[in-house]
Design a protein around this motif. Structure first.
Motif, PDB file in Angstrom:
ATOM      1  N   CYS A 155       0.657  -1.460   0.021  1.00  0.00           N
ATOM      2  CA  CYS A 155      -0.028   0.094  -0.002  1.00  0.00           C
ATOM      3  C   CYS A 155       0.873   1.295  -0.124  1.00  0.00           C
ATOM      4  CB  CYS A 155      -1.086   0.165   1.234  1.00  0.00           C
ATOM      5  SG  CYS A 155      -2.191  -1.126   1.058  1.00  0.00           S
ATOM      6  N   ASP A 156       1.996   1.234   0.989  1.00  0.00           N
ATOM      7  CA  ASP A 156       2.843   2.379   0.624  1.00  0.00           C
ATOM      8  C   ASP A 156       3.461   2.594  -0.638  1.00  0.00           C
ATOM      9  OD1 ASP A 156       4.394   4.370   2.128  1.00  0.00           O
ATOM     10  OD2 ASP A 156       6.071   3.105   1.725  1.00  0.00           O
ATOM     11  N   ARG A 157       4.112   1.555  -1.312  1.00  0.00           N
ATOM     12  CA  ARG A 157       4.628   1.881  -2.557  1.00  0.00           C
ATOM     13  C   ARG A 157       3.573   2.383  -3.621  1.00  0.00           C
ATOM     14  NH1 ARG A 157       7.871  -3.549  -4.067  1.00  0.00           N
ATOM     15  NH2 ARG A 157       8.616  -2.022  -5.876  1.00  0.00           N
ATOM     16  N   GLY A 158       2.589   1.610  -3.628  1.00  0.00           N
ATOM     17  CA  GLY A 158       1.189   1.949  -4.484  1.00  0.00           C
ATOM     18  C   GLY A 158       0.722   3.290  -4.395  1.00  0.00           C
ATOM     19  N   SER A 159       0.819   3.808  -2.844  1.00  0.00           N
ATOM     20  CA  SER A 159       0.318   5.305  -2.680  1.00  0.00           C
ATOM     21  C   SER A 159       1.197   6.258  -3.580  1.00  0.00           C
ATOM     22  CB  SER A 159       0.226   5.405  -1.093  1.00  0.00           C
ATOM     23  OG  SER A 159       0.048   6.767  -0.900  1.00  0.00           O
TER      24      SER A 159
END
Length: 687
Positions: free
Chosen positions: A612-616
Motif C-alpha cells: 500500500c505504501d509503494r502503491g500510494s
C-alpha cells in the motif's frame, strides 16, 4: 577620428548590443508593444545599415539619401545633381519603387557589396559604349549566356553558360572592374542561367526580360568563391528568373522565378561627373500609399550620412516630414532641407515661413536650399533642372564629400548622434521587454494557479473515495461474491480518468476566464482551447500506465508472500486479486476499508502495508505527471512567444558597455587633441 586601439572595442560592444536588440521580442499585445517593435526594427536598421558599417569604414564615401514626400521632385533633383537621367521621374505616383544609388566609378567597390543596406540586392547597369541609356531590365543567360538584351547592361553577375557555355562579356567586364583581373571561368550546369563573376560555383535560373517589371532579372541564388571569399547569392526578382552572383562574401539566397518576387533591390549607377567621395541615393516616398515603400524609405534614411529632405512650397508643413525631422534632430543626424518647386512670385514669403518653422522646431541651423518652380524644358529638354538651380546644394555636398575634415565630421556626427540616442532608446526597449516578461509570468501564473487547485481537488476526492462510485462501486460489491478482478480494475481505471478529466476541464475554464480579463492574452487565448483538445485521451493513457505499474507491484509482492507463506491464503492468491484490492484501497477511501483488510489476509500485514505504501507513492507520481503534462500544454503558447527572462538585463548591460567604450573613445580623442595642441605650441615657441 578615434584612436585605433579604442575603435575595435567600441565596434565589439556595438555588435553585442546589436545582437541583444535582435534577440528582443515583444509578442504580447501590451500597450506600447507595437511601438517597441517599431523601435527595435529602426534601431537594427540604423546599426546594421549605418553605424557599424560607418565605424568600420570611416574612409568610405559620404552617402546622401534624398528623401521626401510623394511628388516632391526627389528623382528630378537627383538627376539634375548628377547631370543625366538615372532615376525615373514622372506624374504617376509612386514613381520611385526601386532605390537608385549613384556614385563615382572609383567608389563602386564601397556599394557593390553588402557593406551598407545588406538586405537589398544590388543591380548594376554598366555604362553603354555607344552612350545610349538602354533599358533597366536584364535577361540572364540568354542564348550564349550573354547579358545585353535590347541595349541592356548586365546585372552584377557573370555571364551564363546558356546553350554553349560561353562566358558573357558584360559579366567579365564587371569582374574586371570590381576585382582588377580577368573574369571568372564559365559556369557549369548553367540551366540557361547566369553564373556569377569571379570564379563562382552555383546555379542561377535565366529568363527573358519582362517589360512589365521594373527589373526583369536580378540575382539567382548560388554558392561562390572569388577574390573576396565565399560567394553572395541574391534572389531573382521581377521577371522569369534571376542570374547568379558570386563576387562578395555572404550566404546564398535562393532565386525566385515569379514575376515581381524576390529580394528588394537597389540599382547602382556610376557617373564620372559626380565627385569621388559622394554617393546619392534616391529613396521611395516617405508617405507612399504602399506600406513597403514607406518602410524601405525609413530604412534608407537610417543608412544616410546626410539626409536631404525634399519638400515643396505646397506641402512644406505636412506632418509626416516634420515627424521625421524631429526624429532626425533627436538622433543628431546631419540634415539638409530643400524647398522645391517654389513659384518666383512668392519665393521670399514661402522661404521665410519655412525658415520660421525650422527655427521653432530647433532646426534653424539646418542648411536650407530653395529651388524655383521651372518647366521641364528649362534643363535643356531632358527633364533636368538647370545647373544653376541646384548649384548651391551640389557645392555643399561636394564640399562635405571632398574635404576630409568636413566628410569625417558629417559622418561622425550622425554616427555619434545615433549612439548617443541609445541612452534613451535602450531603456525604453528594456522597459517594454520587462513588461512583456511580467505579462508572460502573469499569464503563466494564472494557469499554474488553476492547475494547483485542480491537483488539490483530485487529492481530496481520491482521499474521499469519489472514484469508488457508480460502476466501480457496483463491481466492488460484487467482488466478494466471486466478481472478476479485471472488471473491478477496469471500472476503477475509468473512474480515475473521469476524475482527472473533470479537474482539467475546470482548471482550463478557470485559467481561460482569467486570460479573457487580461489584455495581454488577446492573441494567445485561442491556443488554450486547442491545447485542451484530446485531454481525456491523454489522461486515459497515463492512468492505464499507472494500472500496469500497479499490477507489476502487486505481482512482485504476491511472489514474495508466496515464498514466505506470510498470509493465510498466500499460496493460492492471484496477482490480479492483489492488484484489484490494492487499487480499491488506494482509490476507495473510507468506502473501501475492507479492501486493506482483505489484502492483509492474503499477503500478510507487513506485505500488505509495504504494498500500500509503494502503491500510494506510485499513484501520487502518476497524478502529478498527468496534471503537469496538461498544464505544460496550456503554457506552451507562452513558451513559444520567446520572451526571455534576462532580456531586459542583457539590453541594459550591453548599453552600459557601449557607453563605457564611447566614453573611452572620447577621452582618447581629447588626449590626442591636447597633445597635438601642445606640440604645435612648442613648435611656435621654438620658431
Amino acid at each position: 577620428m578615434a584612436t585605433l586601439d579604442v575603435r575595435p572595442r567600441l565596434l565589439d560592444a556595438l555588435s553585442v548590443l546589436r545582437d541583444r536588440v535582435d534577440a528582443a521580442r515583444f509578442p504580447l499585445p501590451l500597450r506600447g508593444a507595437a511601438r517597441a517593435r517599431r523601435n527595435r526594427a529602426e534601431l537594427l536598421a540604423q546599426l546594421d545599415d549605418y553605424v557599424i558599417p560607418r565605424l568600420r569604414s570611416p574612409q568610405a564615401p559620404l552617402l546622401a539619401v534624398i528623401g521626401g514626400s510623394t511628388g516632391a521632385g526627389k528623382s528630378t533633383l537627383v538627376n539634375s545633381l548628377v547631370g543625366r537621367r538615372v532615376s525615373e521621374a514622372g506624374v504617376l505616383r509612386p514613381t520611385t519603387r526601386t532605390p537608385v544609388l549613384v556614385c563615382h566609378p572609383d567608389d563602386l567597390r564601397w556599394f557593390a557589396g553588402p557593406r551598407v543596406l545588406p538586405q537589398l540586392a544590388r543591380m548594376w547597369v554598366p555604362e553603354q559604349d555607344d552612350g545610349g541609356e538602354g533599358e533597366y531590365a536584364a535577361g540572364a543567360g540568354l542564348g550564349r549566356g550573354e547579358f545585353g538584351v535590347r541595349g541592356v547592361g548586365g546585372v552584377m553577375a557573370g555571364g551564363g553558360r546558356g546553350a554553349t557555355g560561353v562566358q558573357g562579356a558584360p559579366g567579365r567586364r564587371m569582374t574586371e572592374e570590381l576585382h582588377g583581373g580577368e573574369g571568372g571561368r564559365p559556369g557549369r550546369e548553367g540551366h540557361g542561367g547566369a553564373r556569377g563573376a569571379g570564379e563562382e560555383r552555383g546555379r542561377g535560373v535565366g529568363g527573358e526580360a519582362d517589360e512589365a517589371s521594373e527589373v526583369s532579372a536580378v540575382y539567382g541564388g548560388g554558392e561562390a568563391e572569388g577574390p573576396f571569399g565565399a560567394g553572395y547569392g541574391y534572389a531573382g526578382g521581377g521577371g522569369a528568373g534571376g542570374g547568379g552572383f558570386g563576387a562578395y562574401d555572404g550566404a546564398g539566397v535562393a532565386g525566385s522565378g515569379a514575376a515581381g518576387s524576390g529580394m528588394l533591390t537597389v540599382r547602382i549607377e556610376t557617373e564620372p561627373a559626380l565627385p569621388s567621395g559622394l554617393a546619392l541615393l534616391d529613396a521611395p516616398d516617405i508617405d507612399s500609399l504602399v506600406a513597403r515603400n514607406r518602410e524601405l524609405a525609413a530604412e534608407l534614411i537610417c543608412a544616410a550620412d546626410v539626409w536631404v529632405l525634399v519638400t515643396t512650397a505646397a506641402r512644406y508643413a505636412d506632418a509626416v516630414p516634420w515627424h521625421l525631422l524631429r526624429t532626425a534632430k533627436e538622433y543628431d543626424v546631419t540634415l539638409v532641407t530643400v524647398l522645391d518647386r517654389v513659384p518666383h512670385q512668392i519665393a521670399t514669403d514661402i522661404s521665410g515661413r519655412y525658415a520660421e518653422l525650422l527655427q521653432r522646431a530647433g532646426l534653424g541651423h539646418v542648411p536650407r536650399f530653395t529651388i524655383p518652380e521651372l518647366p521641364e524644358s528649362a534643363g535643356g529638354g531632358r527633364g533636368l533642372l538647370p545647373a544653376t538651380a541646384v548649384a548651391a546644394l551640389r557645392d555643399w555636398l561636394e564640399r562635405h564629400a571632398q574635404d576630409p575634415v568636413a566628410r569625417v565630421a558629417a559622418a561622425e556626427r550622425t554616427a555619434t548622434g545615433v549612439i548617443a540616442s541609445l541612452r534613451s532608446r535602450l531603456p525604453a526597449l528594456a522597459g517594454a521587454a520587462a513588461a512583456q516578461h511580467a505579462a508572460a509570468l502573469r499569464l503563466a501564473g494564472r494557469v499554474e494557479e488553476a492547475y494547483e487547485r485542480a491537483a488539490e481537488r483530485v487529492r481530496q476526492e481520491v482521499a474521499a473515495g469519489e472514484v469508488l462510485s457508480g460502476d466501480a462501486r457496483a463491481h466492488w460489491r460484487d467482488h466478494g461474491l466471486d466478481g472478476r478482478s479485471d472488471e473491478l480494475l477496469d471500472a476503477l481505471t475509468h473512474g480515475l480518468t473521469s476524475l482527472l478529466t473533470c479537474a482539467v476541464e475546470e482548471a482550463d475554464e478557470r485559467s481561460a476566464d482569467a486570460w479573457r480579463r487580461d489584455p495581454a492574452a488577446a492573441e494567445v487565448a485561442l491556443t488554450t482551447a486547442e491545447g485542451a483538445a484530446g485531454a481525456g485521451g491523454r489522461l486515459g493513457v497515463i492512468v492505464r500506465r499507472w494500472r500496469r505499474c500497479l499490477e507489476e507491484l502487486a505481482e512482485e509482492e504476491t511472489r514474495a508472500a508466496r515464498a514466505g507463506q506470510a498470509g493465510e491464503r498466500a499460496g493460492s492468491v492471484e496477482p490480479e486479486e492483489s492488484a484489484a484490492l490494492l487499487a480499491t484501497a488506494l482509490l476507495g477511501g473510507r468506502r473501501a476499508r475492507t479492501a486493506g483488510e482483505n489484502l492483509a489476509d492474503l499477503l500478510g500485514a507487513q506485505s500488505a502495508l509495504r504494498l500500500c505504501d509503494r502503491g500510494s507513492r506510485l499513484l501520487a507520481t502518476y497524478l502529478e505527471r498527468a496534471l503537469h503534462g496538461e498544464r505544460e500544454r496550456r503554457l506552451a503558447p507562452l513558451d513559444q512567444l520567446t520572451v526571455p527572462l534576462d532580456q531586459q538585463a542583457e539590453l541594459i548591460a550591453a548599453l552600459s558597455v557601449v557607453q563605457r567604450e564611447k566614453q573611452r573613445e572620447q577621452e582618447k580623442e581629447e588626449e590626442t587633441a591636447m597633445a597635438r595642441e601642445m606640440a604645435m605650441g612648442k613648435e611656435g615657441v621654438s620658431g
